[in-house]
Scaffold this active site. Structure first.
Site, PDB file in Angstrom:
ATOM      1  N   HIS A 139       0.823  -1.212   0.000  1.00  0.00           N
ATOM      2  CA  HIS A 139       0.000   0.000   0.000  1.00  0.00           C
ATOM      3  C   HIS A 139       0.861   1.268   0.000  1.00  0.00           C
ATOM      4  O   HIS A 139       2.056   1.255   0.342  1.00  0.00           O
ATOM      5  CB  HIS A 139      -0.922   0.017   1.224  1.00  0.00           C
ATOM      6  CG  HIS A 139      -0.169   0.043   2.529  1.00  0.00           C
ATOM      7  ND1 HIS A 139       0.366   1.194   3.061  1.00  0.00           N
ATOM      8  CD2 HIS A 139       0.141  -0.953   3.399  1.00  0.00           C
ATOM      9  CE1 HIS A 139       0.976   0.915   4.199  1.00  0.00           C
ATOM     10  NE2 HIS A 139       0.851  -0.382   4.435  1.00  0.00           N
ATOM     11  N   GLU A 183      -1.627  -6.906   7.506  1.00  0.00           N
ATOM     12  CA  GLU A 183      -0.315  -6.751   8.126  1.00  0.00           C
ATOM     13  C   GLU A 183      -0.263  -7.531   9.442  1.00  0.00           C
ATOM     14  O   GLU A 183      -1.291  -7.939   9.985  1.00  0.00           O
ATOM     15  CB  GLU A 183      -0.048  -5.256   8.370  1.00  0.00           C
ATOM     16  CG  GLU A 183       1.333  -4.928   8.926  1.00  0.00           C
ATOM     17  CD  GLU A 183       2.473  -5.410   8.049  1.00  0.00           C
ATOM     18  OE1 GLU A 183       2.654  -6.649   7.962  1.00  0.00           O
ATOM     19  OE2 GLU A 183       3.197  -4.565   7.502  1.00  0.00           O
TER      20      GLU A 183
END
Length: 209
Positions: A11, A84
């Protein structure tokens, strides 16, 4: 059915990335730079002619993937296994905060040990296992010869890649974390059917302000 290529795309930048805070699964949005990074990377990734787009279900990955959707028309399919690492009570801390509160854990982390990110968090090897499982299923469910873009996170992307490649944990640090909005390309070897790294930490080489 099996994909030929997996593109692991981190990202764009967030304010917590800039402040070097433990971000984990906190749903921190992209900042202005991160949005610009995603817009700049999207046409470059589109040139790889992806046929599928996947993303972690956190906002920063969904927003990053949306930039590629706007170019290709591909809708991102979400998988929470691509998130994550969960950092538990370390969320929002900086390294100096952790060093002050738990110097042993901080020292082990800096040595590259497989440290659990707080009592309620995950280890890197656990993250690698869940992300690799997702990548395996995504790759195997794709049509033959497909290129699949998977929008994920820095540590999660690296750990999942290394586990997918069946590298020993001691070698995982050989690959640094993907930079914001950079990507890795995994190519399936036609002869043996295994994955190999074709490119790593690729990004748009321009200044984005």
């Amino acid at each position: 059915m099996t994909a030929d290529r997996l593109v692991l795309w981190r990202h764009g930048q967030t304010d917590w990335n800039v402040a070097t805070r433990f971000q984990g699964q906190a749903d921190i949005p992209l900042n202005a730079t991160g949005l610009a990074q995603a817009r700049a990377a999207a046409p470059v990734l589109a040139a790889l002619e992806p046929t599928e787009l996947w993303a972690s279900d956190l906002g920063r990955t969904r927003t990053t993937a949306a930039a590629l959707t706007s170019v290709t028309g591909l809708e991102a399919r979400l998988d929470p296994r691509l998130r994550e690492i969960h950092v538990g009570t370390w969320e929002g801390l900086q390294g100096s905060d952790l060093d002050a509160s738990d110097p042993e854990a901080y020292a082990a982390l800096r040595r590259g040990e497989d440290v659990r990110r707080s009592a309620t968090g995950e280890t890197v090897s656990e993250v690698g296992e869940r992300v690799a499982q997702a990548l395996t299923e995504i790759g195997e469910s794709a049509v033959d010869g497909a290129t699949v873009v998977v929008t994920t996170h820095g540590l999660a992307g690296r750990a999942g890649m290394c586990r997918l490649l069946e590298l020993p944990f001691a070698h995982w640090r050989t690959f640094g974390s993907l930079d914001n909005c950079a990507w890795a390309v995994l190519q399936r070897h036609r002869g043996g059917g295994y994955w190999r790294v074709a490119a790593y930490d690729v990004s748009v080489q321009e200044t984005i302000s």
